[in-house]
Design a protein around this motif. Structure first.
Motif, PDB file in Angstrom:
ATOM      1  N   GLU A 291       3.816  -0.451  10.982  1.00  0.00           N
ATOM      2  CA  GLU A 291       2.922   0.190  11.949  1.00  0.00           C
ATOM      3  C   GLU A 291       3.712   0.869  13.062  1.00  0.00           C
ATOM      4  N   ARG A 317       2.214   5.087   4.511  1.00  0.00           N
ATOM      5  CA  ARG A 317       0.807   4.805   4.783  1.00  0.00           C
ATOM      6  C   ARG A 317       0.153   4.152   3.562  1.00  0.00           C
ATOM      7  N   SER A 318       0.503   4.652   2.383  1.00  0.00           N
ATOM      8  CA  SER A 318      -0.044   4.090   1.145  1.00  0.00           C
ATOM      9  C   SER A 318       0.389   2.644   0.961  1.00  0.00           C
ATOM     10  N   HIS A 320       1.256   0.524   3.315  1.00  0.00           N
ATOM     11  CA  HIS A 320       0.584  -0.281   4.342  1.00  0.00           C
ATOM     12  C   HIS A 320      -0.839  -0.634   3.917  1.00  0.00           C
ATOM     13  N   SER A 321      -1.580   0.354   3.469  1.00  0.00           N
ATOM     14  CA  SER A 321      -2.970   0.112   3.089  1.00  0.00           C
ATOM     15  C   SER A 321      -3.062  -0.746   1.826  1.00  0.00           C
ATOM     16  N   THR A 322      -2.117  -0.550   0.896  1.00  0.00           N
ATOM     17  CA  THR A 322      -2.127  -1.328  -0.341  1.00  0.00           C
ATOM     18  C   THR A 322      -1.864  -2.803  -0.076  1.00  0.00           C
ATOM     19  N   ARG A 324      -2.285  -4.444   2.701  1.00  0.00           N
ATOM     20  CA  ARG A 324      -3.398  -5.009   3.463  1.00  0.00           C
ATOM     21  C   ARG A 324      -4.587  -5.306   2.546  1.00  0.00           C
ATOM     22  N   ARG A 325      -4.866  -4.389   1.616  1.00  0.00           N
ATOM     23  CA  ARG A 325      -5.998  -4.577   0.718  1.00  0.00           C
ATOM     24  C   ARG A 325      -5.733  -5.715  -0.264  1.00  0.00           C
TER      25      ARG A 325
END
Length: 412
Positions: A291, A317-318, A320-322, A324-325
């Motif tokens: 972040e 960004r990909s 990070h989101s992966t 987290r999900r």
């Protein structure tokens, strides 16, 4: 005073300041390249840091696939001055009451006092003894070399050098020598009822060469060591050693003093909770760093401040989101392998909209104590279970995605 003369300006109308400005303009492409190089280097270093953190997260997750994380056993003694235990994964949880009556001791031979072992200056004196003797311990088998040694003594030997000769053979005899109050003392390194045999009999003549007598060891009786005597849950036991590993499955018992103690053997849940906490801490650290690198910054009158080195990078960004999900979504195994569908059931939950994880170990232990295999199946891959589909557990799913980035062969 002589003034400076600008010949170039006099003839061309171009002064030095104009030339400096023209040179600065010429340097602009080079400066831009240098700035770009600096930016690229910073981005490379940032990605290296991301990679390092992902590697650490990968390793923390791997620990949750290690069987020792789940089946390690621990033991606690009510009196560690009396007895302690170490438990392997094969140990059975239970309570063991131990009463120690006798500790195992070493066999020892203490010789008679030897005169004139020091010279006038207090140094070890030569004894003028010539001869040899043999040492055998209980494990010696006639005709074999092990547990046996011959000690040769010459006239120039002092009692100190004789002790050294004996101790140089300890690896063969298991017998250690020292000097106490001008006496030669021999001790078996192993405990228990074991004999030490000394002999200075000439094999050809069958007559003593007198060496043992001169060393104060002739006819001296050995103080034979004792076996350890104790009970465990009222079952009596005798052992040659105070460290006993052949009595109770998976347990090594260490007897220390005469007395009573109760030892409780149980599953080492502390190791499990620490492993999960290590994963949560590393995940939070990794996500916080990502972040920081993605931060867009704040626009001020002086420019943009707080902008991350990798701000706007779509790959990061990909990632990070992966992550987290995948940490929060339903990742439980299919079929009847486990009833746990996501890690929140084991106490790992997000604390706020940033996605930071927290860990309530009581929920993990509640599930683990209820059905440990259910928890193990959630974390690990399970195959070949009759009546259920093969499953890929939480760890493999998450680490597979991490490996897409850090693999040395084809990682991003």
């Amino acid at each position: 005073m002589t003034g400076s003369i600008n010949f170039l300006g006099s003839y061309s109308g171009i002064d030095q300041s104009t030339i400096d400005k023209l040179m600065q303009i010429e340097k602009l492409p080079l400066n831009q390249l240098n700035n770009k190089k600096t930016d690229i280097t910073a981005q490379q270093n940032a990605w290296k840091d991301v990679n390092t953190r992902l590697n650490s997260l990968y390793d923390k997750l791997k620990a949750l696939q290690n069987s020792e994380t789940f089946d390690s056993m621990t033991s606690k003694s009510s009196n560690e001055n009396i007895v302690t235990m170490s438990a392997s994964k094969d140990a059975v949880a239970g309570i063991y009451s131990i009463k120690v009556t006798n500790l195992a001791t070493n066999t020892r031979i203490t010789g008679e006092k030897i005169d004139n072992i020091y010279d006038a200056e207090g140094r070890f004196a030569t004894l003028g003894i010539e001869g040899s003797f043999t040492i055998k311990n209980k494990d010696h088998v006639e005709g074999e070399e092990g547990n046996f040694a011959t000690i040769d003594i010459v006239a120039d030997d002092s009692l100190k050098t004789i002790v050294k000769k004996i101790n140089d053979e300890t690896k063969n005899t298991g017998i250690n020598a020292t000097i106490i109050d001008n006496k030669l003392v021999l001790t078996d390194e192993k405990t228990g009822a074991r004999e030490i045999t000394l002999s200075d009999i000439d094999t050809e003549t069958g007559v003593s060469n007198g060496t043992l007598s001169k060393l104060g060891l002739n006819g001296v009786e050995a103080k034979i060591g004792k076996q350890a005597e104790f009970t465990i849950n009222d079952i009596p036991a005798l052992r040659d050693s105070n460290t006993v590993s052949d009595l109770v499955l998976g347990l090594t018992i260490n007897l220390k003093e005469v007395g009573n103690s109760t030892v409780t053997v149980s599953t080492d849940t502390e190791k499990l909770t620490k492993t999960v906490q290590d994963f949560v801490d590393q995940y939070n650290s990794t996500m916080s760093f990502i972040e920081e690198q993605l931060a867009p910054g704040t626009v001020t009158d002086d420019g943009t401040t707080g902008r991350g080195t990798l701000a706007g990078d779509s790959s990061l960004r990909s990632l990070h989101s992966t992550l987290r999900r995948m940490v929060t979504e339903s990742l439980g195994a299919d079929g009847d392998i486990t009833t746990i569908k996501d890690i929140s059931q084991l106490g790992v939950t997000t604390t706020d909209r940033t996605g930071k994880l927290s860990f309530d170990s009581s929920k993990l232990l509640e599930e683990f104590n209820k059905d440990s295999q259910n928890v193990i199946n959630f974390f690990g891959d399970v195959k070949g279970v009759e009546g259920a589909k093969d499953s890929v557990g939480f760890i493999s799913k998450l680490n597979s995605r991490i490996n897409d980035y850090i693999s040395s062969k084809d990682g991003l």
